[in-house]
Design a protein around this motif. Structure first.
Motif, short mmCIF file in Angstrom:
data_model
loop_
_atom_site.label_atom_id
_atom_site.label_comp_id
_atom_site.label_asym_id
_atom_site.label_seq_id
_atom_site.Cartn_x
_atom_site.Cartn_y
_atom_site.Cartn_z
N MET A 155 56.03 40.91 -23.75
CA MET A 155 56.52 41.12 -22.39
C MET A 155 57.36 39.92 -21.94
O MET A 155 57.00 38.78 -22.18
CB MET A 155 55.33 41.33 -21.43
CG MET A 155 55.75 41.54 -19.98
SD MET A 155 54.32 41.85 -18.92
CE MET A 155 55.14 41.99 -17.33
N ALA A 156 58.47 40.21 -21.29
CA ALA A 156 59.34 39.13 -20.81
C ALA A 156 58.91 38.68 -19.42
O ALA A 156 58.60 39.51 -18.55
CB ALA A 156 60.78 39.62 -20.77
N GLN A 183 56.06 31.19 -19.70
CA GLN A 183 56.16 31.60 -21.09
C GLN A 183 54.74 31.89 -21.56
O GLN A 183 53.79 31.23 -21.14
CB GLN A 183 56.77 30.49 -21.94
CG GLN A 183 58.18 30.06 -21.55
CD GLN A 183 58.64 28.84 -22.32
OE1 GLN A 183 58.23 28.62 -23.47
NE2 GLN A 183 59.47 28.03 -21.70
N PHE A 184 54.59 32.85 -22.46
CA PHE A 184 53.25 33.16 -22.95
C PHE A 184 53.33 33.67 -24.38
O PHE A 184 54.18 34.49 -24.72
CB PHE A 184 52.58 34.22 -22.08
CG PHE A 184 51.15 34.50 -22.48
CD1 PHE A 184 50.16 33.55 -22.24
CD2 PHE A 184 50.81 35.68 -23.11
CE1 PHE A 184 48.85 33.79 -22.62
CE2 PHE A 184 49.49 35.93 -23.49
CZ PHE A 184 48.52 34.99 -23.24
N GLU A 185 52.45 33.12 -25.21
CA GLU A 185 52.39 33.55 -26.60
C GLU A 185 50.99 33.35 -27.14
O GLU A 185 50.21 32.55 -26.62
CB GLU A 185 53.40 32.77 -27.45
CG GLU A 185 53.19 31.26 -27.41
CD GLU A 185 54.24 30.51 -28.22
OE1 GLU A 185 54.59 30.99 -29.31
OE2 GLU A 185 54.67 29.44 -27.76
N ILE A 186 50.69 34.10 -28.17
CA ILE A 186 49.42 33.95 -28.89
C ILE A 186 49.73 33.74 -30.35
O ILE A 186 50.38 34.59 -30.99
CB ILE A 186 48.51 35.19 -28.71
CG1 ILE A 186 48.18 35.41 -27.23
CG2 ILE A 186 47.22 35.01 -29.52
CD1 ILE A 186 47.37 36.67 -26.96
N ASN A 187 49.32 32.59 -30.88
CA ASN A 187 49.58 32.25 -32.28
C ASN A 187 48.27 31.94 -33.00
O ASN A 187 47.63 30.93 -32.71
CB ASN A 187 50.51 31.04 -32.38
CG ASN A 187 51.89 31.32 -31.81
OD1 ASN A 187 52.43 32.39 -32.04
ND2 ASN A 187 52.45 30.37 -31.08
N LEU A 199 47.27 36.69 -18.71
CA LEU A 199 45.85 36.60 -19.04
C LEU A 199 45.26 37.98 -19.29
O LEU A 199 44.42 38.16 -20.18
CB LEU A 199 45.10 35.89 -17.90
CG LEU A 199 45.46 34.41 -17.72
CD1 LEU A 199 44.80 33.84 -16.47
CD2 LEU A 199 45.07 33.58 -18.94
N ASP A 200 45.69 38.98 -18.52
CA ASP A 200 45.22 40.35 -18.74
C ASP A 200 45.66 40.87 -20.10
O ASP A 200 44.95 41.67 -20.72
CB ASP A 200 45.76 41.28 -17.65
CG ASP A 200 45.04 41.12 -16.31
OD1 ASP A 200 43.91 40.59 -16.30
OD2 ASP A 200 45.61 41.52 -15.28
N SER A 201 46.82 40.44 -20.56
CA SER A 201 47.36 40.95 -21.81
C SER A 201 46.57 40.50 -23.03
O SER A 201 46.71 41.07 -24.12
CB SER A 201 48.83 40.52 -21.97
OG SER A 201 48.93 39.14 -22.30
N ILE A 202 45.74 39.47 -22.85
CA ILE A 202 44.93 39.00 -23.98
C ILE A 202 43.99 40.09 -24.45
O ILE A 202 43.83 40.33 -25.65
CB ILE A 202 44.16 37.72 -23.60
CG1 ILE A 202 45.14 36.57 -23.35
CG2 ILE A 202 43.16 37.34 -24.70
CD1 ILE A 202 44.50 35.30 -22.86
#
Length: 254
Positions: A1-2, A7-11, A39-42
Motif C-alpha cells: 500500500m502506498a 513508509q512501511f515495510e516488513i522484511n 499496523l493493521d496491515s501486519i
C-alpha cells in the motif's frame, strides 16, 4: 500500500514504520491514520519486532496543535491513541530509533516503545502544559517508567531534556554519536531477530502483566479527563490558540 506521510515495510519478520513528513514529522490526523493502517496491515504476518524511526532532522515534534481545537480534538485523540492500542495488541517487542527532537506526541511514541536507541543530539520532552493541555500517554506511562516524582517534573514543567539525561532516568536505553545511530540500532535488532518471536511475545506479555495494571482502563480514564474536563476549559483553548498565533497565553482560570 502506498502512503503519503509514512513508509512501511516488513522484511524477514522485521516491521519498519518510518515517519516521513520531514523536517519535523508533525503528527496530523492523516499521518496518524496511515500509521494505524500500517499496523493493521501486519495482521497475521510473522512479525518478530517493530521498529519505529523517522526521516528528517526530528523524530517528531508532536501532534499538530491546530487539530486539538473544536470538534477535531475528539477525532485526533481517537486516532492518536489508536496507535498505542494497536502497538499493545500487536504484542511484539518495539524499538524506537531517535535521531533528533522527540517532543509531545513524538516523545509519547518513543516512551511507549520497549527499547530506545538515541543519538547524542536527541532531545525529549512533553511541553504540552505550556499550551494549556497535558500529554495523555505520558501521563499513563511516565510514572510507570520513570517513577512518580520525575514523571511529574517532566509533565508539569514541560522541560525538554537531552539524550544523556533521558538515558539516566530510564527513558532511553542507549545513546550513541549521530554517525553511529543506524549501526547501533541494527546491532540491537540483530540480537532480537535471532530469538524466538513467540518467546519474546510471551516474555513481553508476562512483563506487562506482572505490573498488575490495566492500561486499557487507565487510558480510558485519562481520555475522559482530557476530553470532558480539560478540553472544555477556556485555558485549554487559550493556550492552544496562543501557540498557533505565536503569542503568550493569558490564563483566566485557577
Amino acid at each position: 500500500m502506498a502512503y503519503e506521510h509514512i513508509q512501511f515495510e516488513i522484511n524477514d519478520g522485521l516491521a519498519i514504520l518510518t515517519l516521513d513528513r520531514a523536517p519535523l514529522n508533525v503528527l496530523n490526523i492523516a499521518m496518524m491514520k496511515e500509521m494505524n493502517q500500517a499496523l493493521d496491515s501486519i495482521g497475521e504476518q510473522p512479525v518478530k519486532v517493530l521498529l519505529i524511526k523517522a526521516t528528517g532532522k526530528a523524530f517528531s515534534a508532536g501532534v499538530d496543535v491546530g487539530e486539538h481545537l473544536g470538534d477535531q480534538v475528539n477525532e485526533m485523540i481517537e486516532v492518536f491513541h489508536g496507535i498505542f492500542r494497536r502497538m499493545e495488541a500487536l504484542g511484539v517487542p518495539t524499538v524506537a530509533q531517535v535521531q533528533g527532537a522527540a517532543l509531545g506526541g513524538g516523545c509519547e511514541v518513543v516512551a511507549y516503545c520497549d527499547l530506545v536507541v538515541a543519538s547524542e543530539k536527541a532531545t525529549l520532552g512533553q511541553p504540552e502544559i505550556q499550551v494549556g493541555v497535558f500529554p495523555p500517554i505520558a501521563a499513563m506511562v511516565f510514572p510507570r517508567q520513570l517513577g512518580y516524582k520525575k514523571a511529574m517534573e517532566l509533565i508539569l514543567t514541560g522541560d525538554i531534556i537531552g539524550a544523556a539525561e533521558a538515558k539516566e532516568i530510564g527513558l532511553v536505553n542507549q545513546v550513541v554519536p549521530p554517525e553511529d545511530l543506524e549501526e547501533a540500532t541494527q546491532k540491537l535488532l540483530k540480537k532480537l531477530m535471532k530469538l524466538s518471536g513467540l518467546v519474546m511475545r510471551l516474555t513481553k506479555k508476562a512483563a506487562v502483566g506482572g505490573l498488575l495494571d490495566d492500561k486499557a482502563k487507565s487510558l480510558e480514564f485519562i481520555e475522559k479527563v482530557y476530553l470532558k474536563e480539560m478540553m472544555t476549559t477556556r485555558d485549554a483553548e487559550e493556550g492552544l490558540k496562543a501557540f498557533l498565533e505565536k503569542r503568550k497565553p493569558e490564563w483566566t482560570e485557577s
